[in-house]
Scaffold this active site. Sequence first.
Site, PDB file in Angstrom:
ATOM      1  N   ARG A  15       5.209   4.012  -3.692  1.00 36.64           N
ATOM      2  CA  ARG A  15       3.542   3.609  -3.517  1.00 36.64           C
ATOM      3  C   ARG A  15       2.489   4.924  -2.664  1.00 36.64           C
ATOM      4  NH1 ARG A  15      -0.736  -0.367   0.306  1.00 36.64           N
ATOM      5  NH2 ARG A  15      -2.148  -0.089  -1.516  1.00 36.64           N
ATOM      6  N   HIS A  16       1.390   4.873  -3.355  1.00 40.24           N
ATOM      7  CA  HIS A  16      -0.150   5.538  -2.970  1.00 40.24           C
ATOM      8  C   HIS A  16      -0.117   5.725  -0.544  1.00 40.24           C
ATOM      9  CE1 HIS A  16      -3.070   3.629  -2.014  1.00 40.24           C
ATOM     10  NE2 HIS A  16      -2.129   2.892  -3.823  1.00 40.24           N
ATOM     11  N   HIS A  35       2.185   2.451  -7.470  1.00 37.76           N
ATOM     12  CA  HIS A  35       1.011   1.952  -6.912  1.00 37.76           C
ATOM     13  C   HIS A  35       1.180   0.472  -6.464  1.00 37.76           C
ATOM     14  CE1 HIS A  35      -2.587   2.992  -9.044  1.00 37.76           C
ATOM     15  NE2 HIS A  35      -1.574   3.826 -10.163  1.00 37.76           N
TER      16      HIS A  35
END
Length: 635
Positions: free
Chosen positions: A369-370, A558
């Site tokens: 995930r970012h 995400h």
Amino acid sequence: MAMLPPRKTKTVSTEKSCKHSMTPLETLLQMGFPQNRTEKALAATGNRGVQLAADWLLAHVNDTSLDSSTSREYILYACPSGSFMYELREFWNKSANKCGRNGAHNFLPHITLVSFFQVPDEYANTLVSILKNVLDEVIKEMTVNDFHLETYTSSNFMGFFLSDQGSSFLKKIAVLYAERITELVGVQVDPHLKSLHLTLAYQFDVSQKETLKSLIKSTINPSTPCLWELKLYSREALAAYKQVYKVVYAHVPQAADELELRIGDYIYVSKESIDNSVDGWAEGMSWLTGCNGYFPLCYTERTAESDTWTLHCSLPLDGSYHESIEVNETNMTEEKLVEKYGTSFVPADYTPHSEPPKGPKSQKIYICRHGERVDFTFGTWVPYSFDSDGKYVRKDLNMPPNIPQRRDFPNSYQTDTPLTCVGEYQAKLTGWGMKAAHSTKSIQHVFCSPSLRCVQTCHNILVGLDVDKQVSICIEPGIFEWLGWYNQSGLPDWMNNEELIAAGFNINFKYEALVSLPFLIDNMSETVEQYYIRCDEVIQNLIKSTEHKGGDILLVGHACSLDSFSRSLLHKSPRNKQNFVKMVKDIPYCGLVTLMTDGINDWTFVDPPVPPLTNSINKRFNWKVLTTDIDVSPN
């Protein structure tokens, strides 16, 4: 560490007494399953091992047709993949939405090479081996570089016809395959010798003709690069000519003649049962259990018949594949293979079990995930962080010192937010951790969501790995999160490749995305289930395009990406919306999962190369509070 002492005693054992050298058929027979049921289960699951076959048998414990002698039906297709396949799926979706379903929606895009034929379940693996040998033989004799497609439309058919050169190549495969099956299995198979074609629409209302023609012209480019594959499928003979409905809501039977519905299962239903329904209930058969009963139609939705088929093998036609031994044959002696296939059909890729088998090497996929994003940390930061001239002003030390220039600056930052400084550091920490775990050289394929926060995260992970100059980032819109969260606002206005490169990111500008932006725009009503399907198609294509090149995959997306891109690889059904939303909340910034395969397409979770990344909540500090006195005296 103590030295390993040499062994002086050896265990004397025969091959039959060693479980590791037993085939799945032998293992299941030893477990007590009858041979006819075991062969049926292995064929129904594509001979992918003991576990899937055993699960199938347990699921079909109440299937009244389990002991029937009816054989599965097999069919051979040439199927497109990659960007062209996504254009076809985009057309499929648009044509269904605008014109309703037609006959083409019952099957995946394909060119039929042989008609459906039945063989006993015991020959399922033989069909695969025959196909591999035929493809090897044809490739040695002739090569084909022209799979040119020509558009054809009429009042009842629309599709592409294949060029003569491409047709000759595929017909040669079809004829040889049919002959070999007839010779070795004793079953008559009919190859398709007429003009080979890929159907886009048929059995449609004449009034829809112009709309369909327009959709074909605007959606599909026949010249789009495409890798063609031979795909051998099978289906339950009992399900032939039935309509297929996918279960979207669970149902617990309230009466003895009702069918239990499980989300993700498929129901085979005859057209007569649908047409004769007077109360919204129809009689059908469960694909998952083989049981029959009545079910509420409103709890299901119509889907393609081919969704329920079993894929037995997929072989690229460009000759670039490295054939691998079937799971249940990796330890068979040459004598056993000769006995099973006949002298002339020992698999061409057979290697004695004392040597390592050929085929794809083990591969890992890292899904991350970012990092921490500006808008979730500071709230509405546009236009708060920009002066009257539109110039960016850093209002907090955790805000980025500067941000890239882009189209519609700064409004485009409303929906496409950057990382905070902490977010960039989180990504670098992840990269440093992976480097310390010696993951530097293994990651050779990097794919990223087009969101700026993901691109920045991906870049900083590569910086931490110290490979940001050597490994480029492929921007893949198909990695973007569930579109259901953007129904009202629409898609973010992402930076294009030129803007990202100008901002200093090492972007692979030659990469051709699997999912186009127009496809996302046209599918803003995407359900959670459709989102999982999109992710499955993307990850399967990424694996296929990289597995023979060597190297691991890094995918940066995400919070939902960690589940949506791994779930199908673990043979799990999509989550429902409630569980999906709940799961997403548990994924922290730079959360990381790792999957690994041994080269036989069975994926499992393994421990990530880095420990978890945890940081505390830090409140905003205003030093002016120290200039005032706080009265704490009692009233």
